[in-house]
Design a protein around this motif. Structure first.
Motif, PDB file in Angstrom:
ATOM      1  N   ALA A  35       2.915   4.078 -11.577  1.00 51.44           N
ATOM      2  CA  ALA A  35       4.266   4.525 -11.947  1.00 51.44           C
ATOM      3  C   ALA A  35       5.249   3.365 -11.953  1.00 51.44           C
ATOM      4  N   GLU A  36       5.171   2.512 -10.944  1.00 46.86           N
ATOM      5  CA  GLU A  36       6.114   1.397 -10.829  1.00 46.86           C
ATOM      6  C   GLU A  36       5.947   0.394 -11.953  1.00 46.86           C
ATOM      7  N   ARG A  37       4.698   0.094 -12.303  1.00 47.14           N
ATOM      8  CA  ARG A  37       4.428  -0.927 -13.313  1.00 47.14           C
ATOM      9  C   ARG A  37       4.211  -0.335 -14.709  1.00 47.14           C
ATOM     10  N   LYS A  38       4.282   0.992 -14.794  1.00 45.28           N
ATOM     11  CA  LYS A  38       4.063   1.679 -16.083  1.00 45.28           C
ATOM     12  C   LYS A  38       2.700   1.310 -16.680  1.00 45.28           C
ATOM     13  N   LEU A  39       1.658   1.400 -15.849  1.00 43.00           N
ATOM     14  CA  LEU A  39       0.309   1.066 -16.272  1.00 43.00           C
ATOM     15  C   LEU A  39      -0.410   2.304 -16.796  1.00 43.00           C
ATOM     16  N   ALA A  40      -1.282   2.092 -17.762  1.00 42.60           N
ATOM     17  CA  ALA A  40      -2.037   3.202 -18.343  1.00 42.60           C
ATOM     18  C   ALA A  40      -3.289   3.524 -17.537  1.00 42.60           C
ATOM     19  N   ALA A  41      -3.671   2.654 -16.623  1.00 35.48           N
ATOM     20  CA  ALA A  41      -4.888   2.860 -15.836  1.00 35.48           C
ATOM     21  C   ALA A  41      -4.743   2.121 -14.512  1.00 35.48           C
ATOM     22  N   MET A  42      -5.673   2.392 -13.598  1.00 35.58           N
ATOM     23  CA  MET A  42      -5.607   1.748 -12.282  1.00 35.58           C
ATOM     24  C   MET A  42      -6.015   0.282 -12.405  1.00 35.58           C
ATOM     25  N   PRO A  43      -5.272  -0.600 -11.759  1.00 29.16           N
ATOM     26  CA  PRO A  43      -5.610  -2.029 -11.773  1.00 29.16           C
ATOM     27  C   PRO A  43      -6.587  -2.364 -10.654  1.00 29.16           C
ATOM     28  N   ALA A  44      -6.818  -3.663 -10.459  1.00 27.25           N
ATOM     29  CA  ALA A  44      -7.734  -4.106  -9.411  1.00 27.25           C
ATOM     30  C   ALA A  44      -7.120  -3.994  -8.028  1.00 27.25           C
ATOM     31  N   SER A  45      -5.801  -4.139  -7.935  1.00 30.93           N
ATOM     32  CA  SER A  45      -5.105  -4.105  -6.648  1.00 30.93           C
ATOM     33  C   SER A  45      -3.671  -3.666  -6.866  1.00 30.93           C
ATOM     34  N   PRO A  46      -2.940  -3.361  -5.804  1.00 30.84           N
ATOM     35  CA  PRO A  46      -1.540  -2.959  -5.960  1.00 30.84           C
ATOM     36  C   PRO A  46      -0.660  -4.046  -6.560  1.00 30.84           C
ATOM     37  N   ASN A  64     -13.006  12.009   9.008  1.00 25.18           N
ATOM     38  CA  ASN A  64     -11.540  12.050   8.968  1.00 25.18           C
ATOM     39  C   ASN A  64     -10.958  10.732   8.467  1.00 25.18           C
ATOM     40  N   THR A  65     -11.533   9.625   8.924  1.00 21.80           N
ATOM     41  CA  THR A  65     -11.052   8.323   8.459  1.00 21.80           C
ATOM     42  C   THR A  65     -11.274   8.171   6.960  1.00 21.80           C
ATOM     43  N   ALA A  66     -12.427   8.643   6.477  1.00 15.99           N
ATOM     44  CA  ALA A  66     -12.697   8.594   5.040  1.00 15.99           C
ATOM     45  C   ALA A  66     -11.661   9.394   4.263  1.00 15.99           C
ATOM     46  N   GLY A  67     -11.286  10.554   4.790  1.00 18.06           N
ATOM     47  CA  GLY A  67     -10.274  11.362   4.122  1.00 18.06           C
ATOM     48  C   GLY A  67      -8.914  10.686   4.102  1.00 18.06           C
ATOM     49  N   GLU A  68      -8.551  10.076   5.224  1.00 22.39           N
ATOM     50  CA  GLU A  68      -7.259   9.378   5.293  1.00 22.39           C
ATOM     51  C   GLU A  68      -7.231   8.187   4.333  1.00 22.39           C
ATOM     52  N   LEU A  69      -8.331   7.449   4.281  1.00 23.37           N
ATOM     53  CA  LEU A  69      -8.389   6.290   3.394  1.00 23.37           C
ATOM     54  C   LEU A  69      -8.351   6.731   1.933  1.00 23.37           C
ATOM     55  N   THR A  70      -9.026   7.824   1.609  1.00 23.41           N
ATOM     56  CA  THR A  70      -8.973   8.349   0.241  1.00 23.41           C
ATOM     57  C   THR A  70      -7.543   8.668  -0.156  1.00 23.41           C
ATOM     58  N   ALA A  71      -6.810   9.332   0.743  1.00 23.26           N
ATOM     59  CA  ALA A  71      -5.413   9.667   0.451  1.00 23.26           C
ATOM     60  C   ALA A  71      -4.570   8.410   0.271  1.00 23.26           C
ATOM     61  N   SER A  72      -4.825   7.388   1.086  1.00 23.10           N
ATOM     62  CA  SER A  72      -4.070   6.133   0.973  1.00 23.10           C
ATOM     63  C   SER A  72      -4.338   5.458  -0.370  1.00 23.10           C
ATOM     64  N   ILE A  73      -5.604   5.435  -0.799  1.00 20.82           N
ATOM     65  CA  ILE A  73      -5.947   4.800  -2.077  1.00 20.82           C
ATOM     66  C   ILE A  73      -5.262   5.527  -3.228  1.00 20.82           C
ATOM     67  N   GLU A  74      -5.372   6.832  -3.247  1.00 20.91           N
ATOM     68  CA  GLU A  74      -4.825   7.591  -4.367  1.00 20.91           C
ATOM     69  C   GLU A  74      -3.299   7.510  -4.383  1.00 20.91           C
ATOM     70  N   ARG A  75      -2.686   7.483  -3.195  1.00 10.77           N
ATOM     71  CA  ARG A  75      -1.225   7.309  -3.127  1.00 10.77           C
ATOM     72  C   ARG A  75      -0.823   5.938  -3.667  1.00 10.77           C
ATOM     73  N   SER A  76      -1.594   4.915  -3.306  1.00  9.63           N
ATOM     74  CA  SER A  76      -1.287   3.561  -3.753  1.00  9.63           C
ATOM     75  C   SER A  76      -1.430   3.438  -5.262  1.00  9.63           C
ATOM     76  N   ILE A  77      -2.526   3.953  -5.799  1.00  9.08           N
ATOM     77  CA  ILE A  77      -2.763   3.844  -7.240  1.00  9.08           C
ATOM     78  C   ILE A  77      -1.667   4.563  -8.020  1.00  9.08           C
ATOM     79  N   ALA A  78      -1.300   5.754  -7.567  1.00  8.93           N
ATOM     80  CA  ALA A  78      -0.246   6.503  -8.260  1.00  8.93           C
ATOM     81  C   ALA A  78       1.077   5.751  -8.220  1.00  8.93           C
ATOM     82  N   ALA A  79       1.402   5.170  -7.054  1.00 11.12           N
ATOM     83  CA  ALA A  79       2.666   4.440  -6.919  1.00 11.12           C
ATOM     84  C   ALA A  79       2.684   3.199  -7.806  1.00 11.12           C
ATOM     85  N   VAL A  80       1.588   2.473  -7.833  1.00 16.41           N
ATOM     86  CA  VAL A  80       1.522   1.236  -8.611  1.00 16.41           C
ATOM     87  C   VAL A  80       1.574   1.535 -10.109  1.00 16.41           C
TER      88      VAL A  80
END
Length: 746
Positions: free
Chosen positions: A522-533, A504-520
């Motif tokens: 969109a906010e920074r208009k990046l073409a790919a995932m960066p190293a950190s938010p 369950n923790t792995a699932g929650e962390l996966t959702a947090s990572i994917e939410r963070s990457i999508a938000a970052v």
């Protein structure tokens, strides 16, 4: 404890003002403002290592640039020469460090954690971080030849019944060969240095004692002659023994200059003291004109490790490793060399290098042990895993360096990979540290913050090549894989409730990572995932690709990982290799090969030139430094023989032949015509897989490709597909697991 009550910051600032220095407290606060707030700002382990490196660099500053008429090691000759591409201006640099030719090769025996190193010109450093021995030739006309100053020197690694580095050169009518290895002598490990010389005009083979090594100055305060000129006693404790008496011995201290200045001198005292620690010595052995090869053996006994272990022979130690057969002789040599390099570096606690990095990190350990396991050396891997718990804190943190939050995920992932690849084998005693480590990861996650941070691991130092402390996705992806691995292990061990909590923790962390990457993005208009938010796209984004390789948390060819790979391929390569701007400032081989793994998994042919470039950049002895200088081709950062680089080569070759993917085995996915040309055979195995050990053989026969697999299955065999580029994809089925493939254009 008393330090908490003393106003030490006030006294430090007061002292700085008194002597007109910058305020160190304000300066550190400014420096830390470039990083994200973290409970660990500067890991004490890195500070300690950095202090040692720069302390040596300060000694180099004082000793070298004012004495350029001395005979110095190869890196100094090149780096201090203004006409050389390796030249580094010294300016206001307070320490002078080897930044251009950090290359060396260790010799030794499989189960002895002793690592004498040889530099690219044959300089031998027999004792860890100690003084060195050099071999010169002084001819009858008074001409001296120093190999560190020669433009051309041949060097190779012989990996047969032993590991030996052979260096040979010709100059002024002389031909000299030097072989270095470690043998057992009277029950004691001994560095054996075999010298051979021939000269048309005659002269002297000179064994020289040098107060330096490939990093720089190392003190020789006293050297004295052994009985009958049969060697030296160095610093009153270490013996250098000659197989025959020297014809002449000369000594010099720092005030007199280098002994190389006095080669025509008469023998004087039977030793010398040097208060500064720069004593030098030379032993002369006559070489008659035109005679058969003059041979000399020099031995340096090594201290016995504790507890004492009887070393295996090299052939025995490597006998269980998967064998590689490919038409590319250079690739085959690099594979065999990498196998033995990892065996050597795992003699005790596994270390990422024989010299600069002769210390333990969980990150390097896990990424080196995984290919050792995959190629069949399961007992060597098991022995290391059994020792991991000793480094775990009571709170569950697997500690090798403070602030590195990737360690727990890596350890848990490797425990599970061991269980998978060995058909369910594991040590029940692992379950307790596994449960503690999983709970630590759950507690460590952030409970507050916006979508970019909530649910992630806190800011940390992580891997040094990413940059300042930050919330690195690298740490989070490792945590997900580790938690999933912990869940599987605990389920296997009869602890279903804890297993479910980890899952369950792995699932929650996966959702947090994917939410963070999508938000970052969109906010920074990046073409790919960066190293950190908090980062734009840069070379540190290579860390986020761990989601694809080796963790396979996303599917092969996932558009998110491919976008990151494509950014890195387009923007972060230098002459075909991955150039890491952060810290390393050089071409990094293990990152080059990790990028290649993402392309291999996706079936993208761009993996092949990345592998080819790594092969081209290997040293003559089949090694890579951690980072390679873009102009000199020598090492510019880290250890000169890097275990992680060797590990990634092994894993890429294994996956080229046998790749695990979504419950299937994919065969030959990396064997394009460059690696399997017409009328050739390529074979690999046995390699461990979750379904059992397998070996695979490919024969390119005209318009057909014959494929044969043998497997020793743990249970039901998996689905097997042959996916050799340029050939029609076909399943491989029981009972014979053989098939002939037609070319795609047929």
């Amino acid at each position: 404890m008393i330090g908490r009550f003393l106003p030490w910051k006030y006294f430090l600032r007061l002292a700085a003002r008194r002597f007109d220095f910058l305020d160190p407290i304000s300066l550190m606060a400014r420096a830390r403002s470039f990083a994200q707030p973290s409970e660990v700002q500067e890991p004490i382990e890195l500070l300690r290592a950095g202090m040692v490196l720069h302390a040596r660099g300060l000694l180099n500053t004082k000793a070298i640039q004012h004495n350029l008429d001395w005979v110095w090691p190869y890196w100094v000759v090149r780096q201090f020469n203004p006409a050389d591409s390796s030249f580094v201006p010294r300016g206001f640099a307070i320490s002078h460090i080897n930044l251009t030719h950090r290359n060396w090769t260790a010799v030794g025996l499989p189960d002895l954690p002793l690592y004498p190193v040889v530099d690219p010109r044959g300089l031998l450093t027999p004792i860890q971080d100690g003084w060195s021995l050099d071999c010169w030739f002084y001819d009858s006309r008074g001409r001296a030849c120093f190999p560190s100053q020669l433009e051309q020197v041949e060097q190779r690694l012989e990996d047969d019944d032993n590991r030996r580095v052979v260096t040979q050169w010709e100059s002024a009518g002389a031909r000299v060969r030097v072989r270095a290895e470690v043998r057992e002598s009277d029950g004691r490990p001994t560095v054996v240095w075999e010298l051979t010389a021939r000269s048309q005009s005659g002269g002297w083979l000179v064994v020289a004692l040098r107060p330096y090594n490939p990093e720089g100055i190392q003190f020789v305060e006293r050297v004295s002659t052994l009985e009958q000129r049969t060697g030296w006693l160095v610093n009153k404790k270490q013996r250098v023994r000659f197989a025959e008496p020297a014809d002449k011995m000369l000594y010099a201290n720092y005030r007199r200059g280098d002994v190389s200045h006095e080669l025509e001198g008469e023998e004087g005292a039977a030793g010398i003291d040097c208060r500064i620690g720069m004593a030098t010595a030379a032993a002369f052995f006559a070489v008659d004109a035109g005679e058969a090869d003059k041979k000399l053996t020099v031995e340096v006994p090594l201290s016995l490790p504790s507890p004492r272990t009887a070393p295996e022979s090299w052939p025995a130690a490597a006998s269980q490793a998967a064998a590689l057969q490919v038409p590319d002789a250079r690739l085959a040599f690099l594979y065999r060399t990498a196998v033995r390099t990892l065996i050597h570096l795992s003699a005790a606690d596994i270390v990422p290098g024989p010299y600069t990095y002769n210390r333990f990190w969980f990150r390097d350990a896990c990424l080196m042990l995984h290919p050792l396991l995959a190629i069949g050396l399961r007992q060597r891997c098991r022995a290391q895993l059994d020792r991991f718990e000793r480094r775990q804190h009571g709170n569950g943190f697997f500690h090798s360096q403070a602030g590195e939050w990737d360690a727990n995920g890596q350890v848990l992932w490797l425990y599970e990979r061991y269980r998978q690849l060995t058909g369910g084998d594991y040590n029940p005693q692992w379950l307790k540290p596994i449960a503690k480590a999983g709970r630590w990861l759950d507690k460590k996650r952030l409970s507050t913050g916006d979508d970019k941070y909530r649910g992630l691991l806190p800011a940390g130092f992580s891997a040094e090549h990413f940059g300042p402390n930050d919330y690195y996705y690298w740490d989070d992806f490792w945590a997900v894989a580790g938690l999933k691995g912990a869940a599987a292990m605990l389920r296997q061990g009869g602890q279903p409730r804890q297993a479910e909590a980890m899952q369950n923790t792995a699932g929650e962390l996966t959702a947090s990572i994917e939410r963070s990457i999508a938000a970052v993005m969109a906010e920074r208009k990046l073409a790919a995932m960066p190293a950190s938010p908090n980062r734009r796209l840069d070379s540190a984004a290579i860390g986020s690709l761990v989601v694809d390789y080796p963790l396979q948390l996303w599917g092969a060819g996932d558009e998110r990982s491919m976008a990151a790979a494509d950014y890195l391929f387009a923007n972060c390569l230098h002459e075909g290799g991955f150039f890491q701007d952060m810290i390393h400032s050089g071409v990094n081989i293990y990152m080059t090969l990790m990028l290649a793994q993402t392309y291999l998994r996706a079936g993208d042919p761009r993996f092949s030139p990345l592998l080819r470039r790594a092969v081209e950049l290997a040293s003559a002895t089949g090694q890579w430094p951690e980072a390679i200088h873009p102009r000199t081709g020598g090492g510019c950062m880290g250890d000169g023989q890097h275990g992680w680089a060797a590990a990634e080569l092994l894993m890429l070759i294994r996956n080229m032949f046998v790749l695990e993917e979504e419950g299937r085995l994919l065969l030959g996915k990396g064997l394009n015509e460059q690696w399997l040309p017409p009328a050739t055979t390529a074979a690999f195995g046995p390699t461990l897989t979750p379904y059992g050990p397998v070996s695979v053989n490919f024969e390119h026969q005209g318009r057909e490709l014959a494929v044969r697999l043998t497997g020793d299955w743990y249970g039901a065999p998996p689905e097997i597909m042959v996916e050799v580029p340029g050939w029609r994809k076909q399943p491989l089925t029981a009972p014979d697991y053989c098939r002939r493939l037609a070319a795609e254009d047929n």
